[in-house]
Design a protein around this motif. Structure first.
Motif, PDB file in Angstrom:
ATOM      1  N   LEU A 295     -43.495  44.536 106.188  1.00  0.00           N
ATOM      2  CA  LEU A 295     -42.039  44.699 106.194  1.00  0.00           C
ATOM      3  C   LEU A 295     -41.365  43.672 105.281  1.00  0.00           C
ATOM      4  O   LEU A 295     -40.410  44.000 104.565  1.00  0.00           O
ATOM      5  N   VAL A 296     -41.857  42.439 105.289  1.00  0.00           N
ATOM      6  CA  VAL A 296     -41.310  41.417 104.392  1.00  0.00           C
ATOM      7  C   VAL A 296     -41.545  41.822 102.937  1.00  0.00           C
ATOM      8  O   VAL A 296     -40.638  41.707 102.099  1.00  0.00           O
ATOM      9  N   CYS A 297     -42.737  42.335 102.627  1.00  0.00           N
ATOM     10  CA  CYS A 297     -43.035  42.776 101.260  1.00  0.00           C
ATOM     11  C   CYS A 297     -42.123  43.922 100.820  1.00  0.00           C
ATOM     12  O   CYS A 297     -41.616  43.926  99.691  1.00  0.00           O
ATOM     13  N   VAL A 298     -41.905  44.877 101.699  1.00  0.00           N
ATOM     14  CA  VAL A 298     -41.019  45.998 101.364  1.00  0.00           C
ATOM     15  C   VAL A 298     -39.603  45.491 101.129  1.00  0.00           C
ATOM     16  O   VAL A 298     -38.933  45.889 100.163  1.00  0.00           O
ATOM     17  N   HIS A 299     -39.132  44.598 102.001  1.00  0.00           N
ATOM     18  CA  HIS A 299     -37.778  44.069 101.847  1.00  0.00           C
ATOM     19  C   HIS A 299     -37.644  43.288 100.533  1.00  0.00           C
ATOM     20  O   HIS A 299     -36.659  43.459  99.806  1.00  0.00           O
ATOM     21  N   LEU A 300     -38.619  42.448 100.223  1.00  0.00           N
ATOM     22  CA  LEU A 300     -38.555  41.678  98.979  1.00  0.00           C
ATOM     23  C   LEU A 300     -38.658  42.593  97.759  1.00  0.00           C
ATOM     24  O   LEU A 300     -38.018  42.330  96.734  1.00  0.00           O
ATOM     25  N   SER A 301     -39.434  43.653  97.842  1.00  0.00           N
ATOM     26  CA  SER A 301     -39.500  44.625  96.745  1.00  0.00           C
ATOM     27  C   SER A 301     -38.145  45.284  96.537  1.00  0.00           C
ATOM     28  O   SER A 301     -37.709  45.491  95.398  1.00  0.00           O
ATOM     29  N   TRP A 302     -37.489  45.601  97.634  1.00  0.00           N
ATOM     30  CA  TRP A 302     -36.145  46.180  97.561  1.00  0.00           C
ATOM     31  C   TRP A 302     -35.172  45.193  96.912  1.00  0.00           C
ATOM     32  O   TRP A 302     -34.369  45.566  96.045  1.00  0.00           O
ATOM     33  N   GLU A 303     -35.242  43.919  97.301  1.00  0.00           N
ATOM     34  CA  GLU A 303     -34.375  42.885  96.727  1.00  0.00           C
ATOM     35  C   GLU A 303     -34.646  42.736  95.226  1.00  0.00           C
ATOM     36  O   GLU A 303     -33.709  42.625  94.433  1.00  0.00           O
ATOM     37  N   VAL A 304     -35.911  42.716  94.827  1.00  0.00           N
ATOM     38  CA  VAL A 304     -36.263  42.585  93.411  1.00  0.00           C
ATOM     39  C   VAL A 304     -35.748  43.778  92.622  1.00  0.00           C
ATOM     40  O   VAL A 304     -35.214  43.623  91.515  1.00  0.00           O
ATOM     41  N   SER A 305     -35.874  44.975  93.174  1.00  0.00           N
ATOM     42  CA  SER A 305     -35.379  46.170  92.486  1.00  0.00           C
ATOM     43  C   SER A 305     -33.870  46.088  92.278  1.00  0.00           C
ATOM     44  O   SER A 305     -33.365  46.421  91.196  1.00  0.00           O
ATOM     45  N   ALA A 306     -33.149  45.650  93.297  1.00  0.00           N
ATOM     46  CA  ALA A 306     -31.698  45.508  93.173  1.00  0.00           C
ATOM     47  C   ALA A 306     -31.346  44.460  92.123  1.00  0.00           C
ATOM     48  O   ALA A 306     -30.420  44.650  91.317  1.00  0.00           O
ATOM     49  N   LEU A 307     -32.092  43.349  92.099  1.00  0.00           N
ATOM     50  CA  LEU A 307     -31.828  42.302  91.116  1.00  0.00           C
ATOM     51  C   LEU A 307     -32.156  42.764  89.698  1.00  0.00           C
ATOM     52  O   LEU A 307     -31.449  42.408  88.745  1.00  0.00           O
ATOM     53  N   GLU A 308     -33.216  43.553  89.547  1.00  0.00           N
ATOM     54  CA  GLU A 308     -33.548  44.092  88.223  1.00  0.00           C
ATOM     55  C   GLU A 308     -32.437  44.998  87.720  1.00  0.00           C
ATOM     56  O   GLU A 308     -32.060  44.933  86.547  1.00  0.00           O
ATOM     57  N   GLU A 309     -31.910  45.835  88.583  1.00  0.00           N
ATOM     58  CA  GLU A 309     -30.804  46.727  88.208  1.00  0.00           C
ATOM     59  C   GLU A 309     -29.578  45.918  87.827  1.00  0.00           C
ATOM     60  O   GLU A 309     -28.910  46.194  86.824  1.00  0.00           O
ATOM     61  N   GLU A 310     -29.277  44.893  88.600  1.00  0.00           N
ATOM     62  CA  GLU A 310     -28.122  44.047  88.310  1.00  0.00           C
ATOM     63  C   GLU A 310     -28.320  43.300  86.988  1.00  0.00           C
ATOM     64  O   GLU A 310     -27.384  43.185  86.189  1.00  0.00           O
ATOM     65  N   THR A 311     -29.526  42.817  86.741  1.00  0.00           N
ATOM     66  CA  THR A 311     -29.819  42.116  85.489  1.00  0.00           C
ATOM     67  C   THR A 311     -29.675  43.056  84.297  1.00  0.00           C
ATOM     68  O   THR A 311     -29.111  42.683  83.256  1.00  0.00           O
ATOM     69  N   ARG A 312     -30.159  44.282  84.438  1.00  0.00           N
ATOM     70  CA  ARG A 312     -30.041  45.259  83.352  1.00  0.00           C
ATOM     71  C   ARG A 312     -28.572  45.555  83.060  1.00  0.00           C
ATOM     72  O   ARG A 312     -28.142  45.578  81.901  1.00  0.00           O
ATOM     73  N   THR A 313     -27.774  45.739  84.109  1.00  0.00           N
ATOM     74  CA  THR A 313     -26.350  46.013  83.942  1.00  0.00           C
ATOM     75  C   THR A 313     -25.643  44.840  83.268  1.00  0.00           C
ATOM     76  O   THR A 313     -24.831  45.023  82.358  1.00  0.00           O
ATOM     77  N   LEU A 314     -25.971  43.619  83.710  1.00  0.00           N
ATOM     78  CA  LEU A 314     -25.364  42.435  83.100  1.00  0.00           C
ATOM     79  C   LEU A 314     -25.768  42.292  81.633  1.00  0.00           C
ATOM     80  O   LEU A 314     -24.945  41.913  80.787  1.00  0.00           O
ATOM     81  N   ALA A 315     -27.015  42.585  81.312  1.00  0.00           N
ATOM     82  CA  ALA A 315     -27.474  42.504  79.923  1.00  0.00           C
ATOM     83  C   ALA A 315     -26.740  43.525  79.056  1.00  0.00           C
ATOM     84  O   ALA A 315     -26.350  43.219  77.915  1.00  0.00           O
TER      85      ALA A 315
END
Length: 128
Positions: free
Chosen positions: A78-98
């Motif tokens: 469950l921790v791995c799934v949650h952290l994967s979800w957080e990383v995916s959200a951060l990647e999307e945010e980073t792409r948008t900011l770039a």
């Protein structure tokens, strides 16, 4: 007896570590509260190992150790799934900011080029 003592001391050491990380703001509150909740379950079970066998028996598991291993694996998944979800959200945010940054940089470069051209035209009209 030694295992109970080592497990209890390890739990208390982790509790102090988590509280210190929270105090220094090196661990976000949502993760700190999760680990504190886990430790508040683990510490009493480590100090009273017979309680673990009773809990395992309540759920129909033969051994308390089996229950702990199963719940530990589920928790880590469950921790791995949650952290994967957080990383995916951060990647999307980073792409948008770039993308936003690239658009702003292009606009600044275009404005700078327009000012340079305007200054050059003004200089030519004064010399002419």
């Amino acid at each position: 007896m030694k295992l109970t003592l080592v497990t209890g001391l390890t739990g208390l050491l982790l509790l102090v570590t988590i509280v210190e990380l929270l105090r220094r703001r090196q661990l976000r509150e949502k993760y700190g509260m999760l680990w504190l909740a886990v430790l508040l379950i683990v510490i009493p079970l480590s100090l009273f190992p017979r309680l673990l066998d009773d809990v395992a028996g309540f759920f129909g598991v033969v051994s308390g150790v089996s229950l702990v291993l199963f719940l530990g694996i589920v928790f880590l998944l469950l921790v791995c799934v949650h952290l994967s979800w957080e990383v995916s959200a951060l990647e999307e945010e980073t792409r948008t900011l770039a993308e936003d940054f690239a658009l702003l940089r292009a606009q600044v470069d275009a404005d700078r080029a327009a000012r340079t051209e305007s200054a050059r035209d003004e200089l030519v009209s004064h010399d002419g």
